[in-house]
Design a protein around this motif. Structure first.
Motif, PDB file in Angstrom:
ATOM      1  N   UNK A   1       1.280  -0.898   0.213  1.00 16.14           N
ATOM      2  CA  UNK A   1       0.114   0.032   0.151  1.00 16.14           C
ATOM      3  C   UNK A   1       0.649   1.050  -0.563  1.00 16.14           C
ATOM      4  N   UNK A   2       2.087   0.977   0.851  1.00 19.65           N
ATOM      5  CA  UNK A   2       2.537   2.613   1.057  1.00 19.65           C
ATOM      6  C   UNK A   2       3.070   2.794  -0.773  1.00 19.65           C
TER       7      UNK A   2
ATOM      8  N   UNK B   1      -6.600   5.677 -10.558  1.00 21.04           N
ATOM      9  CA  UNK B   1      -7.243   3.877 -10.802  1.00 21.04           C
ATOM     10  C   UNK B   1      -5.762   2.439 -10.542  1.00 21.04           C
ATOM     11  N   UNK B   2      -4.882   3.444 -10.156  1.00 18.16           N
ATOM     12  CA  UNK B   2      -3.890   2.325  -9.789  1.00 18.16           C
ATOM     13  C   UNK B   2      -4.545   1.681  -8.372  1.00 18.16           C
ATOM     14  N   UNK B   3      -4.973   2.476  -7.706  1.00 22.56           N
ATOM     15  CA  UNK B   3      -5.222   2.774  -6.279  1.00 22.56           C
ATOM     16  C   UNK B   3      -6.426   2.334  -6.346  1.00 22.56           C
ATOM     17  N   UNK B   4      -7.407   1.412  -6.871  1.00 20.30           N
ATOM     18  CA  UNK B   4      -8.728   1.036  -7.188  1.00 20.30           C
ATOM     19  C   UNK B   4      -8.569   0.145  -6.497  1.00 20.30           C
ATOM     20  N   UNK B   5      -7.710  -1.498  -6.084  1.00 20.01           N
ATOM     21  CA  UNK B   5      -8.418  -2.197  -5.233  1.00 20.01           C
ATOM     22  C   UNK B   5      -7.643  -1.881  -3.441  1.00 20.01           C
ATOM     23  N   UNK B   6      -7.045  -0.660  -3.793  1.00 21.22           N
ATOM     24  CA  UNK B   6      -7.432  -0.052  -1.577  1.00 21.22           C
ATOM     25  C   UNK B   6      -8.290   0.994  -1.418  1.00 21.22           C
ATOM     26  N   UNK B   7      -8.465   2.060  -2.848  1.00 19.68           N
ATOM     27  CA  UNK B   7      -9.676   2.714  -2.482  1.00 19.68           C
ATOM     28  C   UNK B   7     -10.753   3.200  -1.955  1.00 19.68           C
TER      29      UNK B   7
END
Length: 211
Positions: free
Chosen positions: A8-9, A58-64
């Motif tokens: 995540x970081x 878009x890159x953080x869609x799994x963590x957003x």
């Protein structure tokens, strides 16, 4: 787990190039690291913009968490309202209508520039969106420093008016009335001072007591 935290970081650092959080702002205030209040405002804005940027990327869609975007927008609006209410002087600066006598500090100019750029950008965007043909577009005349300061005060007065109307239609509990009466009594007892550290009384309570 540590793996997911590291992952995540790594994603966060790719999206957010200038991380900022409230604890860093508070530490910088306590250590007097800010040259002026503009730095505080910009760092607070960066907190909100980083949140919006990460949770909409878009890159953080799994963590957003999409709801964080609306929360950040509401907090930014609340912060701006507090800044508008408490960080502006009570009255217009003296000599505002006299360019020769009105000596603007660097901080005043920078804060005004931020607001002026925001107003000009919003006006330009609205003009672009509402005008079907480019030949009908008219350039927005940049606001002068004095015009921008007046606009800041006008916006604060309008916000106060809206709050006054809203509170006028809000029913208050008995406990709220009791607290208000208690605070007013304390204010009168201290001759209009907020507390014992306030050395300048603003009420003539002897006149109030005798009336």
């Amino acid at each position: 787990s540590s793996f997911h935290t590291h992952q995540l970081l790594s994603i966060y650092s790719k999206i957010v190039k200038h991380p900022m959080d409230l604890s860093r702002v508070c530490r910088a205030i306590r250590k007097r690291q800010y040259i002026n209040t503009r730095g505080v405002k910009l760092d607070m804005w960066r907190i909100f913009s980083n949140c919006i940027k990460f949770h909409s990327h878009p890159i953080a869609k799994d963590h957003a968490i999409p709801s964080f975007i609306s929360i950040a927008l509401h907090l930014r609006e609340y912060f701006n309202a507090l800044w508008q209410e408490y960080m502006l002087p009570s009255e217009l600066p003296p000599g505002l209508h006299d360019n020769d006598d009105y000596n603007k500090s660097e901080e005043d100019v920078l804060d005004v520039k931020d607001e002026r750029d925001s107003i000009s950008s919003a006006a330009a965007t609205a003009s672009t969106n509402n005008t079907p043909s480019s030949k009908n577009n008219t350039k927005t005349k940049p606001l002068t420093t004095e015009e921008t300061i007046k606009e800041l005060f006008r916006k604060r007065n309008e916000a106060r008016r809206i709050r006054l109307v809203a509170t006028g239609s809000t029913p208050l509990s008995i406990r709220c009335h009791e607290r208000a009466a208690e605070d007013i009594s304390n204010l009168i007892a201290l001759n209009g001072r907020v507390d014992n550290l306030d050395e300048t009384p603003c009420l003539h309570c002897s006149v109030i007591s005798s009336s």
